[in-house]
Design a protein around this motif. Structure first.
Motif, PDB file in Angstrom:
ATOM      1  N   ALA A  27      58.996 -37.216 -84.448  1.00  0.00           N
ATOM      2  CA  ALA A  27      58.622 -38.527 -83.918  1.00  0.00           C
ATOM      3  C   ALA A  27      59.839 -39.448 -83.853  1.00  0.00           C
ATOM      4  O   ALA A  27      60.050 -40.142 -82.854  1.00  0.00           O
ATOM      5  CB  ALA A  27      57.523 -39.155 -84.780  1.00  0.00           C
ATOM      6  N   TYR A  28      60.662 -39.449 -84.906  1.00  0.00           N
ATOM      7  CA  TYR A  28      61.876 -40.268 -84.888  1.00  0.00           C
ATOM      8  C   TYR A  28      62.835 -39.804 -83.797  1.00  0.00           C
ATOM      9  O   TYR A  28      63.482 -40.628 -83.149  1.00  0.00           O
ATOM     10  CB  TYR A  28      62.581 -40.235 -86.236  1.00  0.00           C
ATOM     11  CG  TYR A  28      61.788 -40.873 -87.352  1.00  0.00           C
ATOM     12  CD1 TYR A  28      61.060 -42.034 -87.157  1.00  0.00           C
ATOM     13  CD2 TYR A  28      61.765 -40.299 -88.616  1.00  0.00           C
ATOM     14  CE1 TYR A  28      60.331 -42.606 -88.170  1.00  0.00           C
ATOM     15  CE2 TYR A  28      61.040 -40.872 -89.640  1.00  0.00           C
ATOM     16  CZ  TYR A  28      60.327 -42.021 -89.418  1.00  0.00           C
ATOM     17  OH  TYR A  28      59.604 -42.589 -90.427  1.00  0.00           O
ATOM     18  N   GLY A  29      62.909 -38.514 -83.583  1.00  0.00           N
ATOM     19  CA  GLY A  29      63.754 -37.995 -82.504  1.00  0.00           C
ATOM     20  C   GLY A  29      63.259 -38.443 -81.142  1.00  0.00           C
ATOM     21  O   GLY A  29      64.050 -38.798 -80.263  1.00  0.00           O
ATOM     22  N   ALA A  30      61.938 -38.449 -80.948  1.00  0.00           N
ATOM     23  CA  ALA A  30      61.365 -38.904 -79.678  1.00  0.00           C
ATOM     24  C   ALA A  30      61.619 -40.390 -79.467  1.00  0.00           C
ATOM     25  O   ALA A  30      61.937 -40.823 -78.354  1.00  0.00           O
ATOM     26  CB  ALA A  30      59.868 -38.606 -79.637  1.00  0.00           C
ATOM     27  N   ILE A  31      61.507 -41.168 -80.534  1.00  0.00           N
ATOM     28  CA  ILE A  31      61.783 -42.605 -80.428  1.00  0.00           C
ATOM     29  C   ILE A  31      63.250 -42.832 -80.071  1.00  0.00           C
ATOM     30  O   ILE A  31      63.572 -43.641 -79.199  1.00  0.00           O
ATOM     31  CB  ILE A  31      61.403 -43.319 -81.738  1.00  0.00           C
ATOM     32  CG1 ILE A  31      59.889 -43.340 -81.893  1.00  0.00           C
ATOM     33  CG2 ILE A  31      61.970 -44.724 -81.780  1.00  0.00           C
ATOM     34  CD1 ILE A  31      59.412 -43.794 -83.256  1.00  0.00           C
ATOM     35  N   GLY A  38      66.286 -45.250 -72.228  1.00  0.00           N
ATOM     36  CA  GLY A  38      66.001 -46.560 -71.652  1.00  0.00           C
ATOM     37  C   GLY A  38      67.216 -47.462 -71.620  1.00  0.00           C
ATOM     38  O   GLY A  38      67.482 -48.129 -70.625  1.00  0.00           O
ATOM     39  N   LEU A  39      67.982 -47.491 -72.702  1.00  0.00           N
ATOM     40  CA  LEU A  39      69.152 -48.366 -72.760  1.00  0.00           C
ATOM     41  C   LEU A  39      70.245 -47.955 -71.785  1.00  0.00           C
ATOM     42  O   LEU A  39      70.912 -48.809 -71.204  1.00  0.00           O
ATOM     43  CB  LEU A  39      69.716 -48.399 -74.184  1.00  0.00           C
ATOM     44  CG  LEU A  39      68.873 -49.120 -75.226  1.00  0.00           C
ATOM     45  CD1 LEU A  39      69.505 -48.994 -76.603  1.00  0.00           C
ATOM     46  CD2 LEU A  39      68.682 -50.580 -74.859  1.00  0.00           C
ATOM     47  N   PHE A  92      57.901 -40.710 -76.602  1.00  0.00           N
ATOM     48  CA  PHE A  92      59.169 -40.808 -75.882  1.00  0.00           C
ATOM     49  C   PHE A  92      59.015 -41.656 -74.624  1.00  0.00           C
ATOM     50  O   PHE A  92      59.825 -42.539 -74.355  1.00  0.00           O
ATOM     51  CB  PHE A  92      59.666 -39.406 -75.521  1.00  0.00           C
ATOM     52  CG  PHE A  92      60.699 -39.399 -74.442  1.00  0.00           C
ATOM     53  CD1 PHE A  92      62.010 -39.770 -74.705  1.00  0.00           C
ATOM     54  CD2 PHE A  92      60.370 -39.019 -73.149  1.00  0.00           C
ATOM     55  CE1 PHE A  92      62.967 -39.767 -73.705  1.00  0.00           C
ATOM     56  CE2 PHE A  92      61.320 -39.006 -72.151  1.00  0.00           C
ATOM     57  CZ  PHE A  92      62.621 -39.385 -72.426  1.00  0.00           C
ATOM     58  N   LEU A  93      57.968 -41.398 -73.855  1.00  0.00           N
ATOM     59  CA  LEU A  93      57.756 -42.133 -72.604  1.00  0.00           C
ATOM     60  C   LEU A  93      57.561 -43.624 -72.846  1.00  0.00           C
ATOM     61  O   LEU A  93      58.074 -44.454 -72.087  1.00  0.00           O
ATOM     62  CB  LEU A  93      56.563 -41.550 -71.852  1.00  0.00           C
ATOM     63  CG  LEU A  93      56.794 -40.192 -71.196  1.00  0.00           C
ATOM     64  CD1 LEU A  93      55.492 -39.640 -70.651  1.00  0.00           C
ATOM     65  CD2 LEU A  93      57.830 -40.292 -70.109  1.00  0.00           C
TER      66      LEU A  93
END
Length: 106
Positions: A27-31, A38-39, A92-93
């Motif tokens: 989950a942290y990897g997806a975030i 995005g950045l 992620f999305l």
């Protein structure tokens, strides 16, 4: 054919704890992948490639941490390297779209 876990004492509580830790790391990897995508303004296939790159990097780091012997810590080798490829895709999305909109749209 004998199962590779037959001659190993298994602590199921610890195995469940390892699964939870793996889920959290994914989950942290997806975030992180969504935030980076995005950045930096990655669009289309490049953004999705970033997700799979972070997923592969997380799997590699987990394997490295376990000295590439996941059978000591998990029920199956599949759990560490391949499980959950699409499980955190929505997370992620969300981060990808939010950070892309914050930087490039607003």
């Amino acid at each position: 054919m004998a199962n590779e876990l037959d001659d190993i004492d298994i602590n199921y509580d610890q195995m469940v704890q390892n699964q939870k830790l793996l889920r959290n790391l994914r989950a942290y990897g997806a975030i992180n992948a969504g935030t980076v995508s995005g950045l930096f303004g990655f669009d289309g296939i490049v953004g999705f490639a970033m997700y799979f790159l972070f997923f592969a990097l997380t799997s590699f780091c987990m394997g490295l941490n376990m000295k590439f012997q996941p059978q000591k810590y998990f029920k199956d080798r599949y759990d560490v390297y391949y499980s959950g490829v699409f499980a955190d895709l929505q997370l992620f999305l969300i981060f990808w779209v939010v950070f892309h909109n914050l930087v490039y749209i607003l």
